[in-house]
Scaffold this motif. Structure first.
Motif, PDB file in Angstrom:
ATOM      1  N   TYR A  28      69.759  36.159  35.732  1.00 42.32           N
ATOM      2  CA  TYR A  28      70.008  34.811  35.220  1.00 42.32           C
ATOM      3  C   TYR A  28      70.949  34.094  36.176  1.00 42.32           C
ATOM      4  CZ  TYR A  28      68.283  37.038  30.964  1.00 42.32           C
ATOM      5  OH  TYR A  28      67.524  37.738  30.053  1.00 42.32           O
ATOM      6  N   LEU A  29      70.573  32.905  36.608  1.00 43.64           N
ATOM      7  CA  LEU A  29      71.393  32.115  37.521  1.00 43.64           C
ATOM      8  C   LEU A  29      71.798  30.816  36.838  1.00 43.64           C
ATOM      9  CD1 LEU A  29      69.388  32.443  40.872  1.00 43.64           C
ATOM     10  CD2 LEU A  29      71.393  33.738  40.159  1.00 43.64           C
ATOM     11  N   VAL A  36      75.923  34.670  38.498  1.00 41.50           N
ATOM     12  CA  VAL A  36      74.762  35.546  38.619  1.00 41.50           C
ATOM     13  C   VAL A  36      74.937  36.677  37.617  1.00 41.50           C
ATOM     14  CG1 VAL A  36      73.427  37.064  40.124  1.00 41.50           C
ATOM     15  CG2 VAL A  36      74.518  35.006  41.073  1.00 41.50           C
ATOM     16  N   VAL A  37      74.063  36.711  36.607  1.00 39.21           N
ATOM     17  CA  VAL A  37      74.112  37.764  35.594  1.00 39.21           C
ATOM     18  C   VAL A  37      72.853  38.604  35.721  1.00 39.21           C
ATOM     19  CG1 VAL A  37      74.225  38.282  33.132  1.00 39.21           C
ATOM     20  CG2 VAL A  37      75.453  36.299  34.043  1.00 39.21           C
ATOM     21  N   TYR A  38      73.019  39.885  35.915  1.00 46.04           N
ATOM     22  CA  TYR A  38      71.848  40.758  36.078  1.00 46.04           C
ATOM     23  C   TYR A  38      71.763  41.748  34.920  1.00 46.04           C
ATOM     24  CZ  TYR A  38      75.313  44.089  37.851  1.00 46.04           C
ATOM     25  OH  TYR A  38      76.410  44.907  37.966  1.00 46.04           O
ATOM     26  N   GLU A  39      70.540  41.998  34.499  1.00 42.78           N
ATOM     27  CA  GLU A  39      70.272  43.017  33.484  1.00 42.78           C
ATOM     28  C   GLU A  39      69.657  44.208  34.195  1.00 42.78           C
ATOM     29  OE1 GLU A  39      67.803  43.606  29.271  1.00 42.78           O
ATOM     30  OE2 GLU A  39      67.595  41.766  30.445  1.00 42.78           O
ATOM     31  N   ASN A  40      70.274  45.363  34.044  1.00 42.87           N
ATOM     32  CA  ASN A  40      69.781  46.525  34.773  1.00 42.87           C
ATOM     33  C   ASN A  40      69.231  47.583  33.829  1.00 42.87           C
ATOM     34  OD1 ASN A  40      72.095  47.474  33.617  1.00 42.87           O
ATOM     35  ND2 ASN A  40      73.130  48.010  35.509  1.00 42.87           N
ATOM     36  N   GLY A  71      72.884  53.862  39.997  1.00 40.53           N
ATOM     37  CA  GLY A  71      73.303  52.905  41.012  1.00 40.53           C
ATOM     38  C   GLY A  71      72.742  51.508  40.848  1.00 40.53           C
ATOM     39  N   ALA A  72      72.157  51.207  39.681  1.00 40.65           N
ATOM     40  CA  ALA A  72      71.547  49.888  39.489  1.00 40.65           C
ATOM     41  C   ALA A  72      72.580  48.769  39.591  1.00 40.65           C
ATOM     42  CB  ALA A  72      70.831  49.836  38.137  1.00 40.65           C
ATOM     43  N   ASP A  73      73.802  49.004  39.098  1.00 32.53           N
ATOM     44  CA  ASP A  73      74.845  47.975  39.172  1.00 32.53           C
ATOM     45  C   ASP A  73      75.154  47.619  40.621  1.00 32.53           C
ATOM     46  OD1 ASP A  73      75.810  47.210  36.494  1.00 32.53           O
ATOM     47  OD2 ASP A  73      76.189  49.341  36.281  1.00 32.53           O
ATOM     48  N   ALA A  94      77.346  42.056  35.325  1.00 32.07           N
ATOM     49  CA  ALA A  94      76.266  42.680  34.561  1.00 32.07           C
ATOM     50  C   ALA A  94      76.175  42.052  33.178  1.00 32.07           C
ATOM     51  CB  ALA A  94      76.514  44.185  34.433  1.00 32.07           C
ATOM     52  N   LEU A  95      74.961  41.958  32.644  1.00 32.50           N
ATOM     53  CA  LEU A  95      74.763  41.384  31.318  1.00 32.50           C
ATOM     54  C   LEU A  95      75.558  42.147  30.266  1.00 32.50           C
ATOM     55  CD1 LEU A  95      73.271  39.315  29.539  1.00 32.50           C
ATOM     56  CD2 LEU A  95      71.387  40.949  29.368  1.00 32.50           C
ATOM     57  N   ASP A  96      75.635  43.463  30.403  1.00 34.83           N
ATOM     58  CA  ASP A  96      76.379  44.267  29.425  1.00 34.83           C
ATOM     59  C   ASP A  96      77.872  43.966  29.438  1.00 34.83           C
ATOM     60  OD1 ASP A  96      74.085  45.490  28.601  1.00 34.83           O
ATOM     61  OD2 ASP A  96      74.382  47.332  29.758  1.00 34.83           O
TER      62      ASP A  96
END
Length: 234
Positions: free
Chosen positions: A154-155, A169-173, A179-181, A205-207
């Motif tokens: 998400y940007l 920048v929010v990423y969902e892994n 190592g995804a983070d 991170a989204l979490d």
């Protein structure tokens, strides 16, 4: 009250963190002089009253004028600089300014709390519709598509109190991918460097996004990236 007694989640720390000036200090990048010695790197110091303070600058010309022989010029964020100082040491920013900024030892934890992506109790504004940032996303996709770890990105833009507005920048892994983070964070940091991104950026991170911002992102910001073949139903 000493710096050790002021926890980041204490009432005094949170009261200081709600001061807009604290957020601007926490978001600042400063210039420092460092000299290598047998005891390790030595910063520039001065006395302010009875407190020893490290000295930092925001004006390159001023620090070059004041830089003693043997000292080299470095750039660093205020939170990173505070981490390296002795707990009893303060920080003086802009000693030649008409109104220099001071971080006293007992204010250190408040500045560190204010430097978090989502400081507790701080006014935070998030752009609901998101932002395209196509050059950044294109440069990052080459990196994140090579791994199965990143599911969505998400940007958007956000601002904490009176600090600079930043690209968020929010990423969902995928928690099952090791190592995804690091994959997601490194991808966007490297992509920003590749395209010469001038906007300040925060990658999280989204979490790690607290309520109610977590649900707001999912409901109001369309994903800028969804892994191919991933069911996007929520």
């Amino acid at each position: 009250m000493s710096g050790d007694e002021l926890a980041a989640d204490s009432v005094p720390a949170l009261e200081l963190a709600l001061n807009p000036l604290v957020f601007r200090i926490a978001d600042s990048i400063v210039l420092i002089g460092v000299k290598p010695t047998d005891r390790g790197p030595e910063l520039m110091y001065t006395d302010v009253g009875d407190t020893v303070c490290a000295v930092a600058y925001t004006d390159p010309q001023e620090i070059r004028r004041d830089l003693p022989d043997g000292y080299r010029l470095f750039q660093i964020t205020v939170p990173e600089l505070l981490k390296r100082l002795h707990p009893a040491c303060g920080l003086l920013i802009g000693p030649r300014a008409a109104s220099p900024l001071m971080v006293m030892p007992y204010e250190r934890d408040a500045v560190m709390a204010a430097s978090l992506p989502f400081p507790a109790g701080a006014p935070i504004r998030i752009k609901k519709r998101g932002v395209p940032q196509r050059p950044l996303l294109k440069a990052a996709l080459r990196r994140i598509e090579a791994s199965e770890g990143v599911l969505r990105v998400y940007l958007t833009r956000y601002q904490v109190a009176d600090a600079r507005e930043k690209l968020l920048v929010v990423y969902e892994n995928d928690r099952g991918v090791e190592g995804a983070d690091a994959i997601a964070a490194d991808a966007f940091i490297d992509a920003a460097a590749e395209i010469g991104l001038t906007d300040p950026m925060q990658v999280v991170a989204l979490d790690d996004v607290p309520e109610p911002f977590h649900d707001m992102l999912l409901e109001d910001v369309p994903p800028a990236y969804v892994r191919a073949g991933l069911d996007d139903a929520r």
